[in-house]
Design a protein around this motif. Structure first.
Motif, PDB file in Angstrom:
ATOM      1  N   GLN A  81       1.714  -3.443 -10.529  1.00  0.00           N
ATOM      2  CA  GLN A  81       0.577  -2.890 -11.262  1.00  0.00           C
ATOM      3  C   GLN A  81       0.331  -3.683 -12.538  1.00  0.00           C
ATOM      4  OE1 GLN A  81      -0.018   1.043 -13.880  1.00  0.00           O
ATOM      5  NE2 GLN A  81       0.591   1.497 -11.775  1.00  0.00           N
ATOM      6  N   ILE A  82       1.383  -4.139 -13.190  1.00  0.00           N
ATOM      7  CA  ILE A  82       1.253  -4.913 -14.420  1.00  0.00           C
ATOM      8  C   ILE A  82       0.555  -6.243 -14.142  1.00  0.00           C
ATOM      9  CG2 ILE A  82       2.543  -6.141 -16.219  1.00  0.00           C
ATOM     10  CD1 ILE A  82       4.681  -3.950 -16.022  1.00  0.00           C
ATOM     11  N   GLN A  83       0.935  -6.901 -13.036  1.00  0.00           N
ATOM     12  CA  GLN A  83       0.304  -8.173 -12.676  1.00  0.00           C
ATOM     13  C   GLN A  83      -1.169  -7.978 -12.321  1.00  0.00           C
ATOM     14  OE1 GLN A  83       3.165  -9.136  -9.542  1.00  0.00           O
ATOM     15  NE2 GLN A  83       3.827 -10.941 -10.693  1.00  0.00           N
ATOM     16  N   ASN A  84      -1.456  -6.914 -11.590  1.00  0.00           N
ATOM     17  CA  ASN A  84      -2.848  -6.637 -11.223  1.00  0.00           C
ATOM     18  C   ASN A  84      -3.689  -6.325 -12.460  1.00  0.00           C
ATOM     19  OD1 ASN A  84      -2.932  -7.009  -8.419  1.00  0.00           O
ATOM     20  ND2 ASN A  84      -1.993  -5.022  -8.045  1.00  0.00           N
ATOM     21  N   ARG A  85      -3.103  -5.624 -13.422  1.00  0.00           N
ATOM     22  CA  ARG A  85      -3.836  -5.310 -14.660  1.00  0.00           C
ATOM     23  C   ARG A  85      -4.146  -6.593 -15.428  1.00  0.00           C
ATOM     24  NH1 ARG A  85      -3.486  -3.947 -20.105  1.00  0.00           N
ATOM     25  NH2 ARG A  85      -4.542  -2.003 -20.682  1.00  0.00           N
ATOM     26  N   ALA A  86      -3.150  -7.480 -15.518  1.00  0.00           N
ATOM     27  CA  ALA A  86      -3.344  -8.744 -16.246  1.00  0.00           C
ATOM     28  C   ALA A  86      -4.417  -9.593 -15.568  1.00  0.00           C
ATOM     29  CB  ALA A  86      -2.025  -9.500 -16.333  1.00  0.00           C
ATOM     30  N   ARG A  87      -4.389  -9.636 -14.240  1.00  0.00           N
ATOM     31  CA  ARG A  87      -5.375 -10.442 -13.507  1.00  0.00           C
ATOM     32  C   ARG A  87      -6.770  -9.839 -13.641  1.00  0.00           C
ATOM     33  NH1 ARG A  87      -7.811 -14.444 -12.287  1.00  0.00           N
ATOM     34  NH2 ARG A  87      -7.856 -15.411 -10.245  1.00  0.00           N
ATOM     35  N   ALA A  88      -6.857  -8.518 -13.580  1.00  0.00           N
ATOM     36  CA  ALA A  88      -8.152  -7.854 -13.721  1.00  0.00           C
ATOM     37  C   ALA A  88      -8.735  -8.091 -15.112  1.00  0.00           C
ATOM     38  CB  ALA A  88      -8.010  -6.357 -13.449  1.00  0.00           C
TER      39      ALA A  88
ATOM     40  N   THR B 174     -11.770  -4.918 -10.235  1.00  0.00           N
ATOM     41  CA  THR B 174     -10.590  -4.418  -9.535  1.00  0.00           C
ATOM     42  C   THR B 174      -9.688  -5.573  -9.134  1.00  0.00           C
ATOM     43  OG1 THR B 174     -11.634  -4.510  -7.358  1.00  0.00           O
ATOM     44  CG2 THR B 174     -11.878  -2.465  -8.596  1.00  0.00           C
ATOM     45  N   CYS B 175      -8.408  -5.299  -9.013  1.00  0.00           N
ATOM     46  CA  CYS B 175      -7.458  -6.287  -8.497  1.00  0.00           C
ATOM     47  C   CYS B 175      -6.345  -5.552  -7.774  1.00  0.00           C
ATOM     48  CB  CYS B 175      -6.879  -7.155  -9.622  1.00  0.00           C
ATOM     49  SG  CYS B 175      -5.831  -8.493  -8.976  1.00  0.00           S
ATOM     50  N   GLN B 176      -6.055  -5.999  -6.537  1.00  0.00           N
ATOM     51  CA  GLN B 176      -5.013  -5.347  -5.759  1.00  0.00           C
ATOM     52  C   GLN B 176      -4.147  -6.354  -5.013  1.00  0.00           C
ATOM     53  OE1 GLN B 176      -7.944  -3.162  -3.316  1.00  0.00           O
ATOM     54  NE2 GLN B 176      -7.107  -4.212  -1.524  1.00  0.00           N
ATOM     55  N   LYS B 177      -4.268  -7.635  -5.375  1.00  0.00           N
ATOM     56  CA  LYS B 177      -3.567  -8.661  -4.609  1.00  0.00           C
ATOM     57  C   LYS B 177      -2.080  -8.749  -4.949  1.00  0.00           C
ATOM     58  CE  LYS B 177      -3.641 -13.026  -5.492  1.00  0.00           C
ATOM     59  NZ  LYS B 177      -2.416 -13.266  -6.271  1.00  0.00           N
TER      60      LYS B 177
ATOM     61  N   ASN C 162       0.788  -1.222   0.000  1.00  0.00           N
ATOM     62  CA  ASN C 162       0.000   0.000   0.000  1.00  0.00           C
ATOM     63  C   ASN C 162       0.826   1.281   0.000  1.00  0.00           C
ATOM     64  OD1 ASN C 162       0.977  -0.135   2.566  1.00  0.00           O
ATOM     65  ND2 ASN C 162      -1.027  -0.404   3.569  1.00  0.00           N
ATOM     66  N   THR C 163       2.093   1.181  -0.390  1.00  0.00           N
ATOM     67  CA  THR C 163       2.909   2.383  -0.488  1.00  0.00           C
ATOM     68  C   THR C 163       3.067   2.839  -1.940  1.00  0.00           C
ATOM     69  OG1 THR C 163       4.906   1.015  -0.573  1.00  0.00           O
ATOM     70  CG2 THR C 163       4.216   1.830   1.596  1.00  0.00           C
ATOM     71  N   THR C 164       2.522   2.068  -2.868  1.00  0.00           N
ATOM     72  CA  THR C 164       2.587   2.457  -4.284  1.00  0.00           C
ATOM     73  C   THR C 164       1.217   2.287  -4.918  1.00  0.00           C
ATOM     74  OG1 THR C 164       3.188   0.212  -4.962  1.00  0.00           O
ATOM     75  CG2 THR C 164       4.995   1.725  -4.475  1.00  0.00           C
ATOM     76  N   ASP C 165       1.016   2.954  -6.053  1.00  0.00           N
ATOM     77  CA  ASP C 165      -0.253   2.852  -6.777  1.00  0.00           C
ATOM     78  C   ASP C 165      -0.246   1.584  -7.622  1.00  0.00           C
ATOM     79  OD1 ASP C 165      -1.141   5.215  -5.702  1.00  0.00           O
ATOM     80  OD2 ASP C 165      -0.417   6.444  -7.353  1.00  0.00           O
ATOM     81  N   SER C 166      -0.377   0.427  -6.950  1.00  0.00           N
ATOM     82  CA  SER C 166      -0.292  -0.852  -7.663  1.00  0.00           C
ATOM     83  C   SER C 166      -1.652  -1.449  -7.967  1.00  0.00           C
ATOM     84  CB  SER C 166       0.530  -1.858  -6.851  1.00  0.00           C
ATOM     85  OG  SER C 166      -0.094  -2.092  -5.601  1.00  0.00           O
ATOM     86  N   ALA C 167      -2.705  -1.039  -7.235  1.00  0.00           N
ATOM     87  CA  ALA C 167      -4.038  -1.591  -7.473  1.00  0.00           C
ATOM     88  C   ALA C 167      -4.591  -1.057  -8.795  1.00  0.00           C
ATOM     89  CB  ALA C 167      -4.970  -1.222  -6.328  1.00  0.00           C
ATOM     90  N   VAL C 168      -5.411  -1.902  -9.442  1.00  0.00           N
ATOM     91  CA  VAL C 168      -5.944  -1.551 -10.774  1.00  0.00           C
ATOM     92  C   VAL C 168      -7.461  -1.716 -10.784  1.00  0.00           C
ATOM     93  CG1 VAL C 168      -6.004  -2.237 -13.206  1.00  0.00           C
ATOM     94  CG2 VAL C 168      -3.821  -2.176 -11.987  1.00  0.00           C
TER      95      VAL C 168
END
Length: 358
Positions: free
Chosen positions: A264-271, A257-260, A239-245
């Motif tokens: 950010q790239i991994q969250n985008r792919a999962r979303a 949404t995905c924030q696990k 939670n220190t970077t804008d990684s959730a998508v």
């Protein structure tokens, strides 16, 4: 040759072919192909086991009848084998009846607080914990992909994935598909000072997540991607970077949404994977409606009147309105003991499946 005999021959031939493939070095070296072959092999195993048991029982029965003709002491064994043959024939008929094509699939679940404000969010949190405990007791794993919590620690909305620990014909979809709809709660909210019982609701949406998403194309122009800081369940440590998508599908209005993940790239792919599964489900439901399919669509509104199940805290009672199931063990159900109500729903589905196959 009967239809069942043809089906049995096809199953045994496919099973033998899969065994050969699993021993092939080329297949062993292709992880994706080997996983696909292993999954199908596991799906066929229960059918093959019954087929072989039935074949052996028929052979033993023929021998017992022949011996009983000469010695009546063998008649009791022949009668036992005749009963066993009928039992296995019924079991095989059940296994060969058309099944939901997604039963072996993993699933995505969304839980959203409905009517009832903060109390609805607290109830949605109770449902999530119930599903997580049930998963732990029933051989499933789960992940929280995204969550928005309420001020009192409830759940405004959450997206989870549930997966089977072992491949087989009865995956997460075969169990969790019955949970899609509106769940109603009757209890005294923690926010109620007068001790009055109130009614609120939460909506659950369940859809299959096959290994192969299918031919669902998502054009860049059709989505809006927002990034934000992860927080809450699934976001600890990132939670220190804008990684959730958050991805919004503009043509349909679907939001995923995905924030696990930490990236950010991994969250985008999962979303995107979750969005593709949602779009595929919509496509399948539209096709089924067009062909007047008898599969029941899930309730998608948060209207308290469109309920599938009621959780009554004061009477410790759970009621599933689709099959008339009632039990006064709500405390145990909330602790993950969902097996009885799900078994009742599966029994109804099985009956409908067998009737449709006749």
């Amino acid at each position: 040759m009967s239809d069942q005999e043809t089906a049995v021959g096809d199953i045994l031939a496919e099973y033998e072919g899969l065994e050969q493939q699993m021993a092939d070095p080329e297949v062993l070296g292709d992880q994706k192909l080997f996983r696909s072959v292993s999954k199908r092999y596991a799906q066929l195993q229960p059918k093959v086991a019954v087929i072989k048991d039935l074949q052996q029982t028929r052979a033993d029965l023929a021998d017992a009848k022949e011996m009983a003709y000469e010695d009546h002491e063998f008649q009791q064994e022949a009668d036992r084998l005749a009963d066993r043959e009928i039992e296995l024939e019924e079991k095989l008929a059940d296994l060969l009846a058309p099944r939901d094509e997604h039963d072996a699939d993993d699933i995505i679940m969304e839980v959203k607080a409905g009517a009832g404000g903060e109390e609805a969010a607290l109830f949605a949190g109770d449902l999530v914990r119930m599903y997580e405990k049930f998963a732990e007791k029933s051989g499933f794993t789960y992940e929280v992909l995204g969550i928005t919590e309420s001020d009192l620690g409830g759940v405004k909305d959450i997206t989870l994935s549930f997966k089977s620990k072992k491949p087989g014909p009865d995956g997460a979809w075969s169990v969790f598909k019955f949970e899609g709809g509106v769940h109603r709660v009757q209890r005294v909210p923690v926010t109620e000072s007068q001790g009055r019982i109130q009614t609120s609701a939460a909506g659950v949406l369940v859809y299959p997540e096959p290994e192969e998403i299918g031919e669902v194309e998502i054009a860049d122009k059709d989505i809006r991607v927002d990034v934000y800081r992860s927080s809450g369940k699934g976001g600890q440590g990132v939670n220190t970077t804008d990684s959730a998508v958050r991805i919004t599908h503009l043509p349909t209005g679907l939001v995923v949404t995905c924030q696990k993940e930490r990236s950010q790239i991994q969250n985008r792919a999962r979303a995107l994977q979750v969005l593709a599964a949602r779009l595929q489900q919509i496509r399948e439901e539209e096709a089924e409606a067009e062909h007047a399919s008898d599969r029941h669509a899930q309730v998608r509104t948060m209207d308290r009147s469109e309920r599938i199940r009621t959780y009554n805290w004061p009477e410790n009672r759970i009621t599933d309105h689709r099959v008339g199931f009632k039990a006064n063990n709500l405390d145990q159900v909330l602790d993950g003991e969902l097996s009885d109500v799900i078994s009742a729903l599966q029994a109804k589905e099985r009956q409908e499946r067998l009737e449709a196959a006749q």
